[in-house]
Design a protein around this motif. Structure first.
Motif, short mmCIF file in Angstrom:
data_model
loop_
_atom_site.label_atom_id
_atom_site.label_comp_id
_atom_site.label_asym_id
_atom_site.label_seq_id
_atom_site.Cartn_x
_atom_site.Cartn_y
_atom_site.Cartn_z
N GLY A 1 0.82 -1.21 0.00
CA GLY A 1 0.00 0.00 0.00
C GLY A 1 0.84 1.26 0.00
N THR A 2 0.37 2.28 0.71
CA THR A 2 1.08 3.56 0.74
C THR A 2 2.39 3.46 1.53
N ASP A 3 2.53 2.39 2.33
CA ASP A 3 3.80 2.20 3.06
C ASP A 3 4.90 1.66 2.15
N GLY A 4 4.50 1.07 1.03
CA GLY A 4 5.47 0.53 0.10
C GLY A 4 6.11 -0.76 0.56
N LEU A 5 7.15 -1.16 -0.15
CA LEU A 5 7.88 -2.40 0.17
C LEU A 5 9.35 -2.08 0.43
N ARG A 6 9.90 -2.74 1.43
CA ARG A 6 11.32 -2.58 1.69
C ARG A 6 12.11 -3.55 0.81
N VAL A 7 13.23 -3.11 0.32
CA VAL A 7 14.10 -3.97 -0.49
C VAL A 7 15.36 -4.26 0.32
N PRO A 8 15.54 -5.50 0.76
CA PRO A 8 16.76 -5.81 1.52
C PRO A 8 17.99 -5.69 0.63
N VAL A 9 19.13 -5.51 1.26
CA VAL A 9 20.37 -5.38 0.48
C VAL A 9 20.61 -6.67 -0.30
N PRO A 10 20.64 -6.59 -1.63
CA PRO A 10 20.80 -7.81 -2.44
C PRO A 10 22.17 -8.46 -2.25
#
Length: 317
Positions: free
Chosen positions: A132-141
């Motif tokens: 939603g409006t909080d979005g998604l976190r992308v962990p360090v690849p």
């Protein structure tokens, strides 16, 4: 053109060295290159006389593809993330393009805008998938199974983006100089004559649209892994307008133009916010007016003047 190629090679070398001398520029240049990919996609369609006011949707799809694969599916390898984002963006471009390549002029522009705003609304409301409006976190690849610290990964990502910029730029250049690329320009100049020659304008535009969406998806994947967070605002109409402005400001005559425009805007924005936070909008506006009035062919026109090269109607690096 050897002189132009030498000039551009020198430019890439400068981009490779600048973050070493000025580490604070690394993040800014990474985002600039990411948006440059998306702006190149917009410039591709501009060659056919079509303006996409919703291209940020594919930028967001590439970003969400990276975030979804890393955070939801647990696949964090950067190469897998890029491949997945590219595939999702290309597929999205194919699906949307099948409907939109039938339209021209303002209808094409507004329908792209409408579809992108639907995508923005879905991204904002689908909490279970997009956050939603909080979005998604992308962990360090990771890279080939190796876990990296954020700072080290950012360095690797920057140089990966730089290499991708060169490789993709050459591939797009070859595409534009191919019969299919010349047909794309012919859609703008004389679509009816193109059809009389037995070349389908819709098929030509569909290929260009898919390539354009893929380019935006590459940019989205780079931005997502660099920032570490993805929001629905990536698909908002203002972002699409920014991409069109970047493409025009850099110049659509050459492949380098959109990247020049993106780097120019990001650097001006960073300096303006840092030294004149109350007047950064005015500073960016003045910088843009200077380019528009004195460089009608965009920043790439300045490169043409410096190298003494200009090829009318041909794709240039």
């Amino acid at each position: 053109m050897p002189k132009l190629t030498l000039f551009l090679a020198a430019g890439v070398a400068v981009l490779a060295v600048v973050p070493v001398l000025f580490p604070f520029t690394q993040f800014v240049l990474t985002i600039a290159i990411a948006k440059g990919f998306a702006a190149l996609g917009v410039a591709l369609l501009l060659r056919a006389g079509l303006i996409s006011l919703g291209h940020a949707m594919f930028y967001a799809i590439g970003a969400y593809g990276a975030a979804f694969l890393a955070s939801k599916m647990g696949i964090t390898d950067i190469l897998a993330i890029f491949v997945f984002s590219i595939a999702v963006s290309a597929l999205s471009g194919l699906i949307v393009g099948l409907f939109l390549v039938r339209y021209r002029a303002i209808f094409f522009a507004m329908l792209n805008l409408a579809v992108s705003m639907v995508a923005y609304a879905l991204a904002s409301k689908a909490y279970g998938i997009t956050g939603g409006t909080d979005g998604l976190r992308v962990p360090v690849p990771t890279l080939l199974g190796m876990e990296l610290e954020k700072a080290r990964f950012d360095v690797i990502l920057y140089y990966m983006a730089l290499v991708l910029m060169v490789v993709v730029g050459v591939l797009v250049y070859r595409y534009l100089r191919s019969p299919l690329g010349h047909a794309l320009s012919a859609v703008h100049s004389n679509e009816i004559r193109l059809e009389y020659l037995g070349v389908s304008a819709r098929a030509t535009l569909l290929v260009a649209y898919v390539i354009s969406a893929t380019l935006a998806g590459i940019g989205g994947a780079i931005a997502a892994t660099s920032i570490g967070h993805v929001l629905p605002e990536y698909a908002f109409w203002t972002e699409s307008g920014h991409l069109v402005l970047t493409a025009v400001l850099g110049g659509v005559a050459g492949i380098t133009g959109p990247f020049l425009g993106s780097i120019f805007l990001e650097l001006v924005h960073t300096v303006a916010v840092g030294y004149a936070a109350e007047a950064w909008n005015m500073i960016i506006g003045i910088a843009m007016l200077v380019v528009i009035f004195f460089l009608p062919r965009g920043l790439f026109g300045l490169v043409e003047r410096l190298t003494g090269t200009r090829q009318k109607g041909e794709a240039e690096l």
